[in-house]
Design an enzyme around this catalytic site. Sequence first.
Site, PDB file in Angstrom:
ATOM      1  N   LYS A   8       0.857  -1.201   0.000  1.00 28.43           N
ATOM      2  CA  LYS A   8       0.000   0.000   0.000  1.00 28.43           C
ATOM      3  C   LYS A   8       0.885   1.240   0.000  1.00 28.43           C
ATOM      4  CE  LYS A   8       1.001   1.441   4.346  1.00 28.43           C
ATOM      5  NZ  LYS A   8       1.876   2.577   4.561  1.00 28.43           N
ATOM      6  N   GLU A  94      11.191  -4.397   2.774  1.00 28.39           N
ATOM      7  CA  GLU A  94      10.886  -4.194   4.196  1.00 28.39           C
ATOM      8  C   GLU A  94      11.328  -2.803   4.639  1.00 28.39           C
ATOM      9  OE1 GLU A  94      12.005  -7.434   6.895  1.00 28.39           O
ATOM     10  OE2 GLU A  94      12.167  -8.712   5.129  1.00 28.39           O
ATOM     11  N   LEU A  98       5.529   0.513   2.998  1.00 26.58           N
ATOM     12  CA  LEU A  98       4.621  -0.099   2.019  1.00 26.58           C
ATOM     13  C   LEU A  98       3.742  -1.172   2.664  1.00 26.58           C
ATOM     14  CD1 LEU A  98       7.164  -0.427  -0.944  1.00 26.58           C
ATOM     15  CD2 LEU A  98       5.377   1.302  -0.682  1.00 26.58           C
ATOM     16  N   SER A 102       2.474  -6.122   7.331  1.00 21.26           N
ATOM     17  CA  SER A 102       1.050  -6.024   7.698  1.00 21.26           C
ATOM     18  C   SER A 102       0.193  -6.738   6.653  1.00 21.26           C
ATOM     19  CB  SER A 102       0.623  -4.551   7.749  1.00 21.26           C
ATOM     20  OG  SER A 102       1.477  -3.829   8.591  1.00 21.26           O
ATOM     21  N   ASP A 135      -1.749  -1.244  10.666  1.00 27.06           N
ATOM     22  CA  ASP A 135      -2.052  -1.253   9.233  1.00 27.06           C
ATOM     23  C   ASP A 135      -2.747  -2.540   8.767  1.00 27.06           C
ATOM     24  OD1 ASP A 135      -0.899   1.187   9.002  1.00 27.06           O
ATOM     25  OD2 ASP A 135       0.878   0.525   7.903  1.00 27.06           O
TER      26      ASP A 135
HETATM   27  C1  LIG Z   1       2.109   5.388  10.208  1.00 30.90           C
HETATM   28  C2  LIG Z   1       2.038   4.158   9.331  1.00 30.90           C
HETATM   29  C3  LIG Z   1       1.024   4.474   8.216  1.00 30.90           C
HETATM   30  O1  LIG Z   1       0.799   3.472   7.330  1.00 30.90           O
HETATM   31  O2  LIG Z   1       3.331   3.950   8.839  1.00 30.90           O
HETATM   32  P1  LIG Z   1       4.070   2.758   7.991  1.00 30.90           P
HETATM   33  O3  LIG Z   1       4.400   1.635   8.950  1.00 30.90           O
HETATM   34  O4  LIG Z   1       3.154   2.305   6.920  1.00 30.90           O
HETATM   35  O5  LIG Z   1       5.315   3.387   7.473  1.00 30.90           O
HETATM   36  C4  LIG Z   1       1.542   2.952  10.156  1.00 30.90           C
HETATM   37  O6  LIG Z   1       0.233   3.157  10.630  1.00 30.90           O
HETATM   38  C5  LIG Z   1       2.419   2.570  11.317  1.00 30.90           C
HETATM   39  O7  LIG Z   1       1.957   1.317  11.767  1.00 30.90           O
HETATM   40  P2  LIG Z   1       2.942   0.132  12.203  1.00 30.90           P
HETATM   41  O8  LIG Z   1       4.121   0.055  11.270  1.00 30.90           O
HETATM   42  O9  LIG Z   1       2.091  -1.085  12.372  1.00 30.90           O
HETATM   43  O10 LIG Z   1       3.456   0.689  13.557  1.00 30.90           O
HETATM   44  P3  LIG Z   1       3.764  -0.118  14.890  1.00 30.90           P
HETATM   45  O11 LIG Z   1       4.814  -1.137  14.620  1.00 30.90           O
HETATM   46  O12 LIG Z   1       2.457  -0.542  15.492  1.00 30.90           O
HETATM   47  O13 LIG Z   1       4.353   1.064  15.799  1.00 30.90           O
HETATM   48  C6  LIG Z   1       5.707   1.366  15.987  1.00 30.90           C
HETATM   49  C7  LIG Z   1       5.774   2.595  16.868  1.00 30.90           C
HETATM   50  O14 LIG Z   1       5.341   3.762  16.134  1.00 30.90           O
HETATM   51  C8  LIG Z   1       4.544   4.620  16.947  1.00 30.90           C
HETATM   52  N1  LIG Z   1       3.203   4.745  16.354  1.00 30.90           N
HETATM   53  C9  LIG Z   1       2.739   3.849  15.437  1.00 30.90           C
HETATM   54  C10 LIG Z   1       1.487   4.002  14.867  1.00 30.90           C
HETATM   55  C11 LIG Z   1       0.711   5.110  15.281  1.00 30.90           C
HETATM   56  N2  LIG Z   1      -0.507   5.288  14.780  1.00 30.90           N
HETATM   57  N3  LIG Z   1       1.179   5.980  16.208  1.00 30.90           N
HETATM   58  C12 LIG Z   1       2.420   5.825  16.736  1.00 30.90           C
HETATM   59  O15 LIG Z   1       2.846   6.647  17.549  1.00 30.90           O
HETATM   60  C13 LIG Z   1       4.499   4.010  18.329  1.00 30.90           C
HETATM   61  O16 LIG Z   1       5.533   4.590  19.078  1.00 30.90           O
HETATM   62  C14 LIG Z   1       4.831   2.554  18.071  1.00 30.90           C
HETATM   63  O17 LIG Z   1       5.480   1.945  19.154  1.00 30.90           O
HETATM   64  N1  LIG Z   2       6.059 -11.088   7.036  1.00 37.76           N
HETATM   65  C1  LIG Z   2       6.883 -10.033   7.140  1.00 37.76           C
HETATM   66  N2  LIG Z   2       7.322  -9.410   6.025  1.00 37.76           N
HETATM   67  C2  LIG Z   2       8.120  -8.330   6.130  1.00 37.76           C
HETATM   68  N3  LIG Z   2       8.551  -7.813   7.290  1.00 37.76           N
HETATM   69  C3  LIG Z   2       8.152  -8.387   8.419  1.00 37.76           C
HETATM   70  C4  LIG Z   2       7.296  -9.511   8.392  1.00 37.76           C
HETATM   71  N4  LIG Z   2       7.050  -9.859   9.660  1.00 37.76           N
HETATM   72  C5  LIG Z   2       7.700  -8.988  10.438  1.00 37.76           C
HETATM   73  N5  LIG Z   2       8.390  -8.112   9.715  1.00 37.76           N
HETATM   74  C6  LIG Z   2       9.190  -7.024  10.290  1.00 37.76           C
HETATM   75  O1  LIG Z   2       8.390  -5.819  10.205  1.00 37.76           O
HETATM   76  C7  LIG Z   2       9.208  -4.668  10.006  1.00 37.76           C
HETATM   77  C8  LIG Z   2       8.888  -3.934   8.692  1.00 37.76           C
HETATM   78  O2  LIG Z   2       7.592  -3.982   8.456  1.00 37.76           O
HETATM   79  P1  LIG Z   2       6.999  -3.842   6.993  1.00 37.76           P
HETATM   80  O3  LIG Z   2       5.539  -4.036   7.149  1.00 37.76           O
HETATM   81  O4  LIG Z   2       7.696  -4.694   6.007  1.00 37.76           O
HETATM   82  O5  LIG Z   2       7.335  -2.381   6.567  1.00 37.76           O
HETATM   83  P2  LIG Z   2       6.764  -0.976   6.941  1.00 37.76           P
HETATM   84  O6  LIG Z   2       6.339  -0.965   8.397  1.00 37.76           O
HETATM   85  O7  LIG Z   2       7.932  -0.118   6.675  1.00 37.76           O
HETATM   86  O8  LIG Z   2       5.613  -0.705   6.025  1.00 37.76           O
HETATM   87  C9  LIG Z   2      10.608  -5.188   9.985  1.00 37.76           C
HETATM   88  O9  LIG Z   2      11.081  -5.124  11.320  1.00 37.76           O
HETATM   89  C10 LIG Z   2      10.450  -6.641   9.539  1.00 37.76           C
HETATM   90  O10 LIG Z   2      11.554  -7.411   9.903  1.00 37.76           O
END
Ligand SMILES: C[C@@](CO)(OP(=O)(O)O)[C@H](O)COP(=O)(O)OP(=O)(O)OC[C@H]1O[C@@H](n2ccc(N)nc2=O)[C@H](O)[C@@H]1O
Ligand SMILES: Nc1ncnc2c1ncn2[C@@H]1O[C@H](COP(=O)(O)OP(=O)(O)O)[C@@H](O)[C@H]1O
Length: 254
Positions: A8, A94, A98, A102, A135
């Site tokens: 995404k 990774e 994207l 998730s 996500d």
């Molecule tokens: C902001 C987004 C938008 O798509 O970024 P990307 O991961 O896609 O880059 C996501 O919601 C990211 O979600 P995700 O990647 O699942 O984040 P998590 O592992 O749950 O969170 C890692 C850390 O980021 C912070 N966090 C995350 C999501 C959120 N809505 N608020 C936060 O403050 C928190 O400190 C958390 O401990």
């Molecule tokens: N099935 C999976 N595919 C890719 N990354 C994963 C997976 N499971 C856990 N991870 C971990 O999740 C983190 C990155 O998440 P990812 O969803 O690929 O990217 P982003 O959060 O940047 O969108 C990394 O720490 C990666 O090692």
Amino acid sequence: MVKKSYAKVNIFLKIAGKRGNYHELVSRFVRVHNLYDKLSFIKTHRKAFTIIGNFSCNLETNTVYKAYNLIKDYDGVEEFFLNHEIHIEKNIPEFAGLGGGSSNAATFLLMANEYCNLNLLKDELCDIALKIGADVPFFVYEYDSANVTGIGEIVEKFDEEILNIETITPKIKCNTGEIFKIFRDNFYKEISKEESKKLLSMNSLEILKVLDIKKANDLYESALSLYPQLGTYEKKDWYFSGTGSSFFRINNGK
Ligand SMILES: C[C@@](CO)(OP(=O)(O)O)[C@H](O)COP(=O)(O)OP(=O)(O)OC[C@H]1O[C@@H](n2ccc(N)nc2=O)[C@H](O)[C@@H]1O
Ligand SMILES: Nc1ncnc2c1ncn2[C@@H]1O[C@H](COP(=O)(O)OP(=O)(O)O)[C@@H](O)[C@H]1O
């Protein structure tokens, strides 16, 4: 038993408030049709839960393993995965913003629901998905385009033309937690209710016509301050997805 697990991008991503250590988002999530991993369940005599794929993480932190742990007590699930290996062909980079991890977790839940006959509704799968990551619910609904709010648990389909999205992913490991921390400490701002309503009602092409890279993504400046090298990838008509490091542009009509 094969299913595509799409990437995404966040067309726009604004912060609406704080919820404990998390931040509430207002965002348009769109599936990237030409970028996907492939999940398959393949019969095995190994008799142990197995995920095979090219990951940088270990089994315990794999999102698919987390998803498995949340459904393994349903009838037949444990037995099924003693007899089937999970293969993941990784194409989505990774640490890219994207949503690869998730997306894999959501695709796994959808496939397990089908092949283990769990008969869980989308909303029930969404409750499980949210325990894995913010996500994951978006990917469970399988919408091409959706408005996503809350910390990711409110997913509303948005009807619009399919977008032709091109991505580039610099080799910079952006840390989501660190970026949110810098944002909270140095760049914090909240989108107004009116602005949020307006963006959520506009189609993605219209939104990108009126917003530049910094205005489209509240987290871009924080990411840039932590990883200044990102700036060298900034180009006209390119945008930043999630917490990076991917940039994207839309090629519809080009
Ligand atoms: C902001 C987004 C938008 O798509 O970024 P990307 O991961 O896609 O880059 C996501 O919601 C990211 O979600 P995700 O990647 O699942 O984040 P998590 O592992 O749950 O969170 C890692 C850390 O980021 C912070 N966090 C995350 C999501 C959120 N809505 N608020 C936060 O403050 C928190 O400190 C958390 O401990
Ligand atoms: N099935 C999976 N595919 C890719 N990354 C994963 C997976 N499971 C856990 N991870 C971990 O999740 C983190 C990155 O998440 P990812 O969803 O690929 O990217 P982003 O959060 O940047 O969108 C990394 O720490 C990666 O090692």
